[in-house]
Write an enzyme that holds these catalytic residues in place. Structure first.
Site, PDB file in Angstrom:
ATOM      1  N   HIS A 213      63.708 -11.896 115.891  1.00 45.54           N
ATOM      2  CA  HIS A 213      64.271 -12.947 115.063  1.00 45.54           C
ATOM      3  C   HIS A 213      64.554 -13.343 116.996  1.00 45.54           C
ATOM      4  O   HIS A 213      64.701 -14.437 116.538  1.00 45.54           O
ATOM      5  CB  HIS A 213      66.068 -11.394 114.796  1.00 45.54           C
ATOM      6  CG  HIS A 213      67.023 -13.068 115.408  1.00 45.54           C
ATOM      7  ND1 HIS A 213      68.141 -13.133 116.104  1.00 45.54           N
ATOM      8  CD2 HIS A 213      67.276 -13.596 114.312  1.00 45.54           C
ATOM      9  CE1 HIS A 213      68.808 -14.296 115.833  1.00 45.54           C
ATOM     10  NE2 HIS A 213      68.261 -14.689 114.722  1.00 45.54           N
ATOM     11  N   ASP A 214      64.221 -12.903 117.811  1.00 54.41           N
ATOM     12  CA  ASP A 214      63.680 -13.182 119.239  1.00 54.41           C
ATOM     13  C   ASP A 214      62.894 -14.248 118.742  1.00 54.41           C
ATOM     14  O   ASP A 214      62.340 -15.379 119.774  1.00 54.41           O
ATOM     15  CB  ASP A 214      63.724 -12.241 120.644  1.00 54.41           C
ATOM     16  CG  ASP A 214      65.310 -11.493 120.609  1.00 54.41           C
ATOM     17  OD1 ASP A 214      65.827 -11.940 120.059  1.00 54.41           O
ATOM     18  OD2 ASP A 214      64.827 -10.590 121.886  1.00 54.41           O
TER      19      ASP A 214
ATOM     20  N   GLY B 131      70.255  -8.106 121.390  1.00 53.94           N
ATOM     21  CA  GLY B 131      71.095  -8.805 122.493  1.00 53.94           C
ATOM     22  C   GLY B 131      70.911  -9.779 123.213  1.00 53.94           C
ATOM     23  O   GLY B 131      70.319 -10.096 123.461  1.00 53.94           O
TER      24      GLY B 131
ATOM     25  N   ASP C 220      68.095 -16.269 110.935  1.00 58.26           N
ATOM     26  CA  ASP C 220      69.319 -15.646 111.287  1.00 58.26           C
ATOM     27  C   ASP C 220      69.872 -14.257 109.341  1.00 58.26           C
ATOM     28  O   ASP C 220      69.817 -13.173 109.579  1.00 58.26           O
ATOM     29  CB  ASP C 220      71.016 -15.809 110.982  1.00 58.26           C
ATOM     30  CG  ASP C 220      70.900 -16.841 112.393  1.00 58.26           C
ATOM     31  OD1 ASP C 220      70.183 -16.086 113.903  1.00 58.26           O
ATOM     32  OD2 ASP C 220      71.840 -17.488 113.160  1.00 58.26           O
TER      33      ASP C 220
ATOM     34  N   TYR D  85      65.960  -5.332 122.657  1.00 61.74           N
ATOM     35  CA  TYR D  85      66.294  -6.636 121.671  1.00 61.74           C
ATOM     36  C   TYR D  85      67.091  -7.156 121.430  1.00 61.74           C
ATOM     37  O   TYR D  85      67.317  -8.385 121.183  1.00 61.74           O
ATOM     38  CB  TYR D  85      64.858  -6.669 121.446  1.00 61.74           C
ATOM     39  CG  TYR D  85      63.516  -6.735 122.182  1.00 61.74           C
ATOM     40  CD1 TYR D  85      62.831  -7.484 122.399  1.00 61.74           C
ATOM     41  CD2 TYR D  85      63.107  -5.580 122.208  1.00 61.74           C
ATOM     42  CE1 TYR D  85      61.764  -8.015 123.222  1.00 61.74           C
ATOM     43  CE2 TYR D  85      61.730  -5.063 123.014  1.00 61.74           C
ATOM     44  CZ  TYR D  85      61.091  -6.866 122.793  1.00 61.74           C
ATOM     45  OH  TYR D  85      60.045  -6.696 123.819  1.00 61.74           O
TER      46      TYR D  85
END
Length: 138
Positions: free
Chosen positions: A63-64, A45, A104, A43
């Site tokens: 985060h995604d 990148g 973030d 995950y």
């Protein structure tokens, strides 16, 4: 593909979005996001699929998912404001990109809190072919 995308960000001198995320990771986790997390596990990148391989990869999965819930701001390009205070990040403003800042911030803290699980030898440039199973829901 990941390397090309990273180089494009660097060459363009992007000030918002991903460039801010890079700076935030440096301040909180004391590592370069580009050099440490841009091609890690399933995950971290570009894209993501399968089961996160360790706690660090799970930071990227979460985060995604967080980016997927953002409305009104492009997470990769939108600019937000934040300050770094006593090793923590405080997101500022009330604009639509504040959501991106909070995503973030959470990821940078997650990276810091899971430095002991970071396994560059095993998961750096991890083959996408090892990430083919169905993804769990966010």
């Amino acid at each position: 593909m990941r390397t090309l995308w990273i180089m494009a960000v660097l060459l363009l001198g992007v000030e918002g979005g991903l460039w801010q995320f890079e700076n935030m990771i440096m301040k909180v986790a004391k590592k370069s996001g580009i050099l440490s997390y841009s091609a890690y596990g399933c995950y971290c990148g570009w894209g993501g699929r399968g089961t996160p391989k360790d706690a660090t990869d799970r930071c990227c999965f979460v985060h995604d998912c967080c980016y997927g819930k953002v409305t009104g701001c492009n997470p990769k390009l939108g600019k937000y404001t934040y300050i770094s205070e006593n090793g923590d990040i405080i997101c500022g403003g009330d604009g639509p990109c504040k959501e991106v800042c909070e995503c973030d911030r959470a990821a940078a803290i997650c990276f810091r809190d899971n430095l002991d699980t970071y396994d560059r030898k095993t998961y750096w440039k991890y083959p996408a072919s090892n990430c083919q199973e169905d993804s769990e829901p966010c």
